[in-house]
Write an enzyme that holds these catalytic residues in place. Structure first.
Site, mmCIF file in Angstrom:
data_model
loop_
_atom_site.group_PDB
_atom_site.id
_atom_site.type_symbol
_atom_site.label_atom_id
_atom_site.label_comp_id
_atom_site.label_asym_id
_atom_site.label_seq_id
_atom_site.Cartn_x
_atom_site.Cartn_y
_atom_site.Cartn_z
ATOM 1 N N GLU A 198 61.261 88.745 22.471
ATOM 2 C CA GLU A 198 60.658 89.562 21.407
ATOM 3 C C GLU A 198 60.628 91.000 21.907
ATOM 4 O O GLU A 198 60.761 91.245 23.106
ATOM 5 C CB GLU A 198 59.236 89.066 21.121
ATOM 6 C CG GLU A 198 58.332 89.215 22.323
ATOM 7 C CD GLU A 198 57.188 88.211 22.347
ATOM 8 O OE1 GLU A 198 57.070 87.400 21.418
ATOM 9 O OE2 GLU A 198 56.440 88.244 23.320
ATOM 10 N N HIS A 236 58.758 92.069 43.969
ATOM 11 C CA HIS A 236 57.396 91.524 44.055
ATOM 12 C C HIS A 236 57.284 90.419 45.091
ATOM 13 O O HIS A 236 56.317 89.658 45.087
ATOM 14 C CB HIS A 236 56.944 90.997 42.685
ATOM 15 C CG HIS A 236 56.682 92.097 41.703
ATOM 16 N ND1 HIS A 236 56.501 91.858 40.357
ATOM 17 C CD2 HIS A 236 56.582 93.453 41.839
ATOM 18 C CE1 HIS A 236 56.289 93.002 39.733
ATOM 19 N NE2 HIS A 236 56.338 93.990 40.606
ATOM 20 N N ARG A 268 52.851 76.830 42.847
ATOM 21 C CA ARG A 268 54.019 77.505 42.273
ATOM 22 C C ARG A 268 55.255 77.275 43.154
ATOM 23 O O ARG A 268 56.368 77.103 42.654
ATOM 24 C CB ARG A 268 53.734 79.002 42.113
ATOM 25 C CG ARG A 268 52.657 79.310 41.063
ATOM 26 C CD ARG A 268 52.422 80.788 40.909
ATOM 27 N NE ARG A 268 53.604 81.457 40.387
ATOM 28 C CZ ARG A 268 53.751 82.794 40.375
ATOM 29 N NH1 ARG A 268 52.797 83.561 40.881
ATOM 30 N NH2 ARG A 268 54.833 83.347 39.873
HETATM 31 N N1 APR Z 1 64.263 84.563 27.021
HETATM 32 C C1 APR Z 1 64.028 85.903 27.109
HETATM 33 N N2 APR Z 1 62.789 86.438 27.193
HETATM 34 C C2 APR Z 1 61.750 85.578 27.197
HETATM 35 C C3 APR Z 1 61.913 84.174 27.110
HETATM 36 C C4 APR Z 1 63.236 83.677 27.019
HETATM 37 N N3 APR Z 1 63.489 82.355 26.930
HETATM 38 N N4 APR Z 1 60.675 83.601 27.120
HETATM 39 C C5 APR Z 1 59.780 84.609 27.220
HETATM 40 N N5 APR Z 1 60.417 85.799 27.257
HETATM 41 C C6 APR Z 1 59.840 87.139 27.367
HETATM 42 C C7 APR Z 1 58.483 87.296 26.717
HETATM 43 O O1 APR Z 1 58.651 87.683 25.351
HETATM 44 C C8 APR Z 1 57.871 88.437 27.543
HETATM 45 O O2 APR Z 1 58.177 89.696 26.976
HETATM 46 O O3 APR Z 1 59.639 87.390 28.743
HETATM 47 C C9 APR Z 1 58.555 88.316 28.899
HETATM 48 C C10 APR Z 1 57.647 87.792 29.995
HETATM 49 O O4 APR Z 1 56.632 88.754 30.176
HETATM 50 P P1 APR Z 1 55.512 88.494 31.284
HETATM 51 O O5 APR Z 1 54.968 87.113 31.128
HETATM 52 O O6 APR Z 1 54.574 89.666 31.224
HETATM 53 O O7 APR Z 1 56.291 88.503 32.674
HETATM 54 P P2 APR Z 1 56.835 89.788 33.438
HETATM 55 O O8 APR Z 1 57.197 90.867 32.470
HETATM 56 O O9 APR Z 1 57.891 89.306 34.370
HETATM 57 O O10 APR Z 1 55.554 90.253 34.297
HETATM 58 C C11 APR Z 1 55.757 91.325 35.189
HETATM 59 O O11 APR Z 1 53.524 91.086 36.036
HETATM 60 O O12 APR Z 1 52.132 89.326 36.316
HETATM 61 C C12 APR Z 1 52.825 90.299 36.999
HETATM 62 O O13 APR Z 1 53.847 90.383 39.123
HETATM 63 C C13 APR Z 1 53.831 89.677 37.915
HETATM 64 O O14 APR Z 1 56.205 90.013 38.096
HETATM 65 C C14 APR Z 1 55.135 89.860 37.172
HETATM 66 C C15 APR Z 1 54.890 91.141 36.404
#
Ligand code: APR
Ligand code: ZN
Length: 237
Positions: free
Chosen positions: A206, A111, A61
């Site tokens: 979403e 984080h 990463r």
């Molecule tokens: N623009 C806006 N939102 C987006 C886009 C985009 N281009 N692409 C994806 N998303 C949204 C998705 O719909 C989802 O709701 O971003 C979100 C990503 O969610 P996760 O994958 O769960 O990531 P995150 O919320 O940052 O996770 C939180 O969980 O895994 C642990 O420590 C890790 O910091 C991370 C924490």
């Protein structure tokens, strides 16, 4: 709310703000975890059990950061921070360095960060851009085998929670960008902000698990929504 009444903004970002830069999110269809169960690579137990696997997961990463660039959403937040000095706390759950490379300065990485290593021998956090596999010596104390990724794993305490709580209490506006609302304590920030009478806005591809708590929710890619929102904020100021 009129922009002139906004004195303190707290912005929370998640993996979604870096998606258009090419970094995988966690819970999407091609999510980062697809390759590994979380408990195998992102817990203190995993690191104790198989440090080589955990180090190689984060080495990959960290190396990926060199292949991606900030996108318009990162740059727009940096522009807002520059135009409204002292009004903005940018909290990110992301461990990438795209906010900084997009021009933001006061980023709070709750984080941790891929570009930092934590020496368990001398407890220093050290800027780090290469692999941690192979037990490189700590540049501060010289110990080898003591460097771990400076990442907050599941079950560990996020960084600077007191500072975040204090900012949420003072916030007039809380904005959440690109996070699924799946992981606490970040997922609860909107509730705290509302409890202390902040306006709340979500921008996400979403609806998230926490969308119901936001006064306003805009759905779409961050690369489009965030620059438009920053223009709105600066035009109306
Ligand atoms: N623009 C806006 N939102 C987006 C886009 C985009 N281009 N692409 C994806 N998303 C949204 C998705 O719909 C989802 O709701 O971003 C979100 C990503 O969610 P996760 O994958 O769960 O990531 P995150 O919320 O940052 O996770 C939180 O969980 O895994 C642990 O420590 C890790 O910091 C991370 C924490
Ligand atoms: Zn050390």
């Amino acid at each position: 709310m009129h922009q002139r009444e906004i004195h303190n903004i707290v912005i929370l970002t998640g993996a979604g703000i870096s998606a258009e830069s090419g970094l995988a999110t966690f819970r999407g269809p091609d999510g980062l975890w697809e390759g590994h169960p979380v408990e195998d690579v992102a817990t203190p137990e995993a690191f104790a059990r198989d440090p080589a696997l955990v180090q190689s997961f984060y080495d990959a990463r960290r190396a990926r950061l060199k292949e991606v660039e900030p996108n318009p959403a990162h740059r727009a937040l940096a522009r807002l921070e520059a135009e409204w000095p002292g009004k903005l706390l940018l909290v990110t759950q992301n461990v990438d360095d795209l906010h900084e490379r997009g021009g933001a300065t006061g980023v709070l990485h709750m984080h941790g960060q891929l570009t930092s290593a934590w020496c368990l021998a001398c407890d220093n956090r050290i800027p780090w851009h290469e692999d941690l596999s192979g037990d490189p010596p700590c540049p501060v104390c010289g110990a080898s085998g003591g460097l771990r990724p400076d990442i907050v794993w599941f079950g560990e305490m996020p960084y600077q929670m007191e500072r975040i709580d204090a900012a949420l209490r003072e916030a007039d506006l809380f904005v959440s960008i690109g996070t699924s609302g799946a992981v606490y304590p970040a997922a609860g920030f909107v509730q705290t902000a509302r409890y202390y009478s902040a306006q709340t806005l979500e921008m996400n591809l979403e609806p998230s698990l926490g969308s119901v708590y936001f006064h306003e929710a805009r759905t779409g890619p961050a690369g489009l929504l965030v620059p438009a929102w920053v223009d709105e904020m600066l035009d109306a100021a």
